[in-house]
Structure formats: C-alpha cells, structure tokens
Design an enzyme around this catalytic site. Structure first.
Site, PDB file in Angstrom:
ATOM      1  N   CYS A 139       3.433 -71.622  -2.726  1.00  0.00           N
ATOM      2  CA  CYS A 139       3.383 -70.780  -1.683  1.00  0.00           C
ATOM      3  C   CYS A 139       4.551 -70.720  -0.744  1.00  0.00           C
ATOM      4  O   CYS A 139       5.244 -69.932  -0.019  1.00  0.00           O
ATOM      5  CB  CYS A 139       2.180 -70.772  -0.958  1.00  0.00           C
ATOM      6  SG  CYS A 139       0.782 -70.178  -2.024  1.00  0.00           S
TER       7      CYS A 139
ATOM      8  N   CYS B 209     -26.672 -58.037  32.031  1.00  0.00           N
ATOM      9  CA  CYS B 209     -27.567 -57.892  30.837  1.00  0.00           C
ATOM     10  C   CYS B 209     -27.189 -58.460  29.633  1.00  0.00           C
ATOM     11  O   CYS B 209     -26.062 -57.845  29.156  1.00  0.00           O
ATOM     12  CB  CYS B 209     -28.123 -56.494  30.696  1.00  0.00           C
ATOM     13  SG  CYS B 209     -29.457 -56.517  29.513  1.00  0.00           S
TER      14      CYS B 209
ATOM     15  N   CYS C 110      40.086 -62.406  21.048  1.00  0.00           N
ATOM     16  CA  CYS C 110      38.521 -61.871  21.332  1.00  0.00           C
ATOM     17  C   CYS C 110      37.754 -62.330  21.016  1.00  0.00           C
ATOM     18  O   CYS C 110      36.059 -62.450  21.048  1.00  0.00           O
ATOM     19  CB  CYS C 110      38.678 -60.276  21.596  1.00  0.00           C
ATOM     20  SG  CYS C 110      38.512 -59.782  19.680  1.00  0.00           S
TER      21      CYS C 110
ATOM     22  N   CYS D 231      -6.541 -57.143  -8.691  1.00  0.00           N
ATOM     23  CA  CYS D 231      -7.427 -56.211  -8.363  1.00  0.00           C
ATOM     24  C   CYS D 231      -7.567 -55.182  -9.110  1.00  0.00           C
ATOM     25  O   CYS D 231      -6.807 -54.942 -10.039  1.00  0.00           O
ATOM     26  CB  CYS D 231      -6.867 -55.834  -6.671  1.00  0.00           C
ATOM     27  SG  CYS D 231      -8.106 -54.555  -6.143  1.00  0.00           S
TER      28      CYS D 231
ATOM     29  N   HIS E  56     -33.302 -51.361  30.742  1.00  0.00           N
ATOM     30  CA  HIS E  56     -32.197 -50.576  31.838  1.00  0.00           C
ATOM     31  C   HIS E  56     -32.065 -49.182  31.410  1.00  0.00           C
ATOM     32  O   HIS E  56     -31.886 -48.956  30.144  1.00  0.00           O
ATOM     33  CB  HIS E  56     -30.816 -51.484  31.744  1.00  0.00           C
ATOM     34  CG  HIS E  56     -30.783 -52.705  32.285  1.00  0.00           C
ATOM     35  ND1 HIS E  56     -30.659 -53.882  31.707  1.00  0.00           N
ATOM     36  CD2 HIS E  56     -31.025 -53.074  33.766  1.00  0.00           C
ATOM     37  CE1 HIS E  56     -30.666 -54.810  32.245  1.00  0.00           C
ATOM     38  NE2 HIS E  56     -30.922 -54.517  33.877  1.00  0.00           N
TER      39      HIS E  56
ATOM     40  N   CYS F 276      48.457 -57.582   3.137  1.00  0.00           N
ATOM     41  CA  CYS F 276      49.247 -58.113   3.827  1.00  0.00           C
ATOM     42  C   CYS F 276      48.413 -59.245   4.690  1.00  0.00           C
ATOM     43  O   CYS F 276      47.505 -58.963   5.163  1.00  0.00           O
ATOM     44  CB  CYS F 276      49.866 -57.043   4.619  1.00  0.00           C
ATOM     45  SG  CYS F 276      50.973 -57.548   6.078  1.00  0.00           S
TER      46      CYS F 276
ATOM     47  N   CYS G 263      -6.995 -52.214  -8.387  1.00  0.00           N
ATOM     48  CA  CYS G 263      -6.101 -51.183  -8.194  1.00  0.00           C
ATOM     49  C   CYS G 263      -4.806 -51.631  -8.962  1.00  0.00           C
ATOM     50  O   CYS G 263      -3.730 -50.964  -8.742  1.00  0.00           O
ATOM     51  CB  CYS G 263      -5.699 -51.132  -6.693  1.00  0.00           C
ATOM     52  SG  CYS G 263      -5.005 -52.745  -5.949  1.00  0.00           S
TER      53      CYS G 263
END
Length: 552
Positions: A263, A182, A293, A243, A151, A303, A245
């Site tokens: 877990c 296609c 309310c 890791c 194409h 108090c 890191c």
C-alpha cells in the site's frame, strides 16, 4: 541487455513458477470451471471467480437485515422498544456487547447519557391551549408534539427542526430535543411521524451507512455509484477484494487492487503520477533558465542562438548562457562555443550539466515504467469490454454454431477473467520495478516480468484470435474440443504462473538472496586457499561444494 547465458542462469533458479499447472492437448473436456450453470451476469461471474472465504459482499438489504437483527437482540435482552434499542446502538457504535455491558453496569447513567428518559422532565400545564417553545404561538393539545421529556412544540416547528438537522448531515442520528438544556433523544418514531418523504430517505440513508462506517471490519466499495459493502474477516496475507459491481480494490487502503505492490508503494506511485514533481523534472531536463529573467526556456531549434520571450527578449548562447553579443568567430561561431567547451574542461559547468543529465535520466526511467503501467491498464479496460461483448453478443451465436450449450462455454469467460486479472498484476509489477532498489535482483525480476508478459500474450491471442475461426464457421467443428482443451490449459498455466509471480515479488524475490547465499562457499574457495597458503583441514571441508561448476 542480458546474454543468453544470463537468461539460462536465471531460469535455473530454484523456484517452480509453473508448479500445479499442466497443459496437454489430450486432456479430458469434462472440466469443472467453477461457474454456476445458469448465471451469466458479469458481476456474478466475476464475484464467483474472485470469491474468497475471508470476506463477504453485503448488499443494502443484507446490511439492513444485520441492523434489524442487532436492534432485535438489544430490545429483547434489555426489555426496551426497538426505537430505544436503535438509539443505544447508534450511541455505542452498533456494538451489541458494549450496549449490554454498559446497561447492566449502570442503567441510570446510560439512560441519562444517551437521552432515553423514563418520564417527562416538565409538567404539562392544565388548560386547553399550549405555547410552542419555538414559535411561541398557542396550540391545542392535539397540535402539540413532545418526546419523552415532555417539552411542547408544534408539529410545524418539529418538522422544520428535523428537516434542518437532517440536511446538515449524519449528525441528525444523534438528534436531541429542541430545548437547549434537554438531553432527551429523538428516535426514529419521530422521524417517521414528522419528516417529509425526502428527509426520511436521507435519514435512513445515514442510518444505514452508520452501520458500516463505525465497523472496523466493514468498508463501502469505493467504486462510483456502488452501494455494496465488504465485510472483511482477515486471516490471509491478501487484502484484495472484489465487489459485486466487478470493482476490485484493496481493503486496507481502498485503492484499486494492487498485488504484488504494498500500500505504501502504491501511495507513492499514485502521488508521483499526479504530482508536479515530474513536470519540474521535465523542465529541468529539457530547458535552461534565461540568464537575465531566469524563466525556463525550451530549445526547439538547432541553432544555439536563443531569444527569450517578451518582454525580456534577451539574446544568449544556449551552451554557455552568456550574451550573444559576445559570440562570433572567436567563440566558435553560431553552432559551437569554444568558451563553453573550455569552461567544461575546467569543470565550471559540470555541476549544472550533471544535475540536468540526472534529471533527464530520471525522467526517462520514470517514463519507461509509467508508459508500460498505463498501457497494461488500457489493455485491461479493453479486455473487460471484450468480455462484456463476448457475453452479450458472441456467446449465444457461438453456442448455436457449435451446437454447444452456453453453460459449457464458461471456459471462455474464465480465460477473459484471467486476462483481466493478469493485466492488473502485470500493470503493478512496473510500479514494483520502479521502486526496486536492489540492483542484484533486477535481472531476475525483469526475466520473470518478461515471461509473464509472454505467457499472457499467448493466452490473449488464443481467446481473442484463435476463437474467430469457430465464430465464423458455418457449422460445428471437430477442432472446437481441441480449442477448448488448449484454452483451458493456457488459462490454468497462466493463472499458476502469475500466482507464483505475485508470491515471489511479495517475498522480495527471496530466492535471489538464497541463491547468492548458497553460492558464497563455492565463491570463497579460491580466496580461502590463497589466504591459507594451502589446503588446511577446515578449507578442505568447506571447499567441497556440490555447486562448484568444475566438480572439484
């Protein structure tokens, strides 16, 4: 509080928490601490300290090498190009065996499904000009680009199409021909040829990540900014991984490493720490609803005369929740309420007070465990900072003062790393204790927890305070070798104790159950004699337990 006798009994439980660790001031200084001779980088030391045979940390170049190896294997076996091999592997989630099985079972079906066509599906028209299927402008043959389907589209439209799909996300890895009907796949060669530099970087970022994200045995390190992955082989009870890191996490749930807690418990604890439920508990325990309310009101003065906030402004008694206008000397005055006391004796306020008291106790219990959980986390973070400071600022100076190579001072880093690890374990024991339902195991658990804290504090004091005299010395000290032996001994003992503590908690403190089970025959002896009215043959046999403190 446990008595001294209780503490002695718990200490005698048949579990050797100190097995394998010895401390002797006269131990040899020639100790291998398990570190490399030259590498003093934090990440390398932590990786060496926490390395396990059941997982491997992969850098980006490692992942890319694995990808290239798989692409090369598929390309060689199936006799196809690397681009086509990449397309197949992406479709079959980077499973080389799956690609081979499907290909040899029905190559034609696989080509049709994946979009690897053997020839064009459209006929190239004769002539010098072609019409782009997207913008419908006319272009020369040199300006037209197409994939295996044939194409024709101009390079500009191709670039725009590729850029749009790449910026839409990882779906660009399964890119198809722009013609809606296609199925032809667009491979990496088209990306390299037509995409901008920025889009290429995004595409290959998705390409790299796809290798890890579809692999059940690999996960990305969840630490912010980290680009390493963990290849986890399993085969052990522990899911804790570290890791490069320096971030440690649970491979199963990707939360921070949390042994000895499972877990599910970690999930509940984290949710509880962040949920609004604790706010509601606090409100329930420390406030009462306005009778008019219904808004919760906290009592912040002595108090009993309460006034709701505007616009309500309702005045009422804190004790009985009735209007203040009904109060006077006949109800006990300003600071007492006879009506409330009488009603309480009649049971009218028992349910509300019981709910409030339960909420208060629940909140106090949660606060107890959470504060200690958080405190150990703070201490762990500080220890990590102290380790970094020691390596970057103090280690070189100490080496010069004591005339000792830095390679022989690694025992100090090992002590700090053990402290960091122990703080993590100790932190999660408080979550363990919060959810411990078996009250019979609570005293033994708290005893072990207390022993762990005590041992860790000794190690922490040694590496943090006792070392100062050598850091401030004007020259080498003969006592430094003694300090080395003491610190390595404490490190070893603490490590062994915490390892055994973790195993005991993960086993549900099974020793408490076994101790209770083994003590049942001795405890049942008096009742057996009472029931039987005397010593029968069976009771005599069962009554001779060696655990009987009287020796009868």
């Amino acid at each position: 509080m446990d008595s001294d006798d209780d503490m002695h009994d718990m200490d005698s439980v048949d579990y050797d928490y100190y097995s394998g660790g010895t401390y002797d001031d006269n131990d040899s200084d020639e100790t291998d601490f398990g570190f490399g001779e030259a590498d003093t980088d934090d990440a390398a030391i932590i990786a060496s300290y926490r390395s396990k045979s059941n997982y491997v940390v992969l850098k980006e170049e490692d992942i890319r090498r694995h990808q290239n190896d798989d692409v090369g294997r598929v390309s060689a076996v199936l006799s196809i190009t690397d681009v086509e091999a990449s397309t197949l592997l992406l479709h079959y989630h980077w499973s080389v065996s799956k690609v081979n099985d499907e290909w040899f079972a029905d190559e034609e079906r696989v080509r049709r499904t994946v979009g690897i066509l053997e020839g064009p599906v459209v006929t190239t028209p004769d002539g010098r000009e072609f019409t782009c299927g997207i913008c419908f402008d006319s272009y020369t043959l040199e300006e037209i680009v197409s994939v295996s389907c044939g194409h024709p589209f101009c390079a500009t439209c191709w670039t725009g199409y590729i850029s749009t799909t790449i910026n839409d996300g990882p779906g660009c890895l399964m890119l198809k021909c722009p013609d809606p009907s296609c199925p032809a796949a667009i491979g990496r060669d088209m990306i390299d040829k037509l995409a901008s530099k920025e889009d290429k970087e995004k595409y290959y970022r998705y390409f790299l990540r796809s290798y890890v994200e579809v692999n059940r045995e690999m996960k990305w390190c969840p630490a912010p900014g980290c680009e390493h992955a963990i290849d986890f082989a399993g085969g052990t009870e522990s899911y804790d991984v570290s890791c490069l890191c320096s971030h440690s996490f649970c491979w199963n749930c990707t939360e921070e490493a949390h042994r000895p807690v499972d877990c599910d418990t970690v999930g509940k604890w984290i949710l509880k720490n962040s949920a609004e439920s604790e706010n509601m508990n606090w409100i329930l325990a420390n406030s009462k609803p306005c009778p008019k309310c219904k808004r919760p009101i906290e009592k912040n003065h002595g108090c009993m005369h309460m006034t709701c906030t505007p616009p309500c402004k309702f005045e009422f008694c804190w004790l009985c929740l009735n209007a203040w206008t009904e109060h006077g000397e006949r109800t006990g005055g300003f600071y007492a309420c006879n009506r409330y006391e009488a009603a309480k004796q009649e049971g009218l306020y028992d349910e509300a007070e019981r709910r409030r008291e339960m909420a208060k106790n629940s909140l106090e219990r949660y606060t107890h465990y959470y504060e200690r959980w958080a405190s150990n986390q703070v201490s762990r973070q500080k220890a990590m900072g102290d380790l970094q400071k020691m390596q970057s600022e103090k280690l070189g100076k100490l080496s010069d003062i004591q005339c000792t190579p830095e390679s022989q001072l690694k025992f100090i880093a090992e002590a700090w790393l053990q402290i960091i690890e122990c703080r993590r374990v100790l932190k999660w024991t408080y979550a363990y204790g919060y959810y411990l339902q078996d009250h019979a195991k609570k005293p033994f658990f708290e005893y072990l927890q207390g022993e762990a804290e005590s041992g860790l504090e000794r190690l922490h004091k040694c590496v943090e305070k006792d070392i100062e005299v050598f850091e401030l010395a004007e020259g080498p000290s003969e006592e430094f070798n003694h300090f080395r032996t003491k610190l390595t001994g404490l490190t070893s003992i603490t490590k062994t104790f915490f390892e055994n503590l973790v195993k005991a908690l993960e086993n549900g403190l099974a020793d408490v159950d076994s101790q209770a089970a083994s003590s049942k025959p001795a405890n049942s002896k008096p009742s057996s004699k009472t029931k039987g009215g005397g010593k029968g043959k069976g009771s005599s046999k069962n009554g001779g337990s060696s655990r009987n403190p009287d020796g009868n």
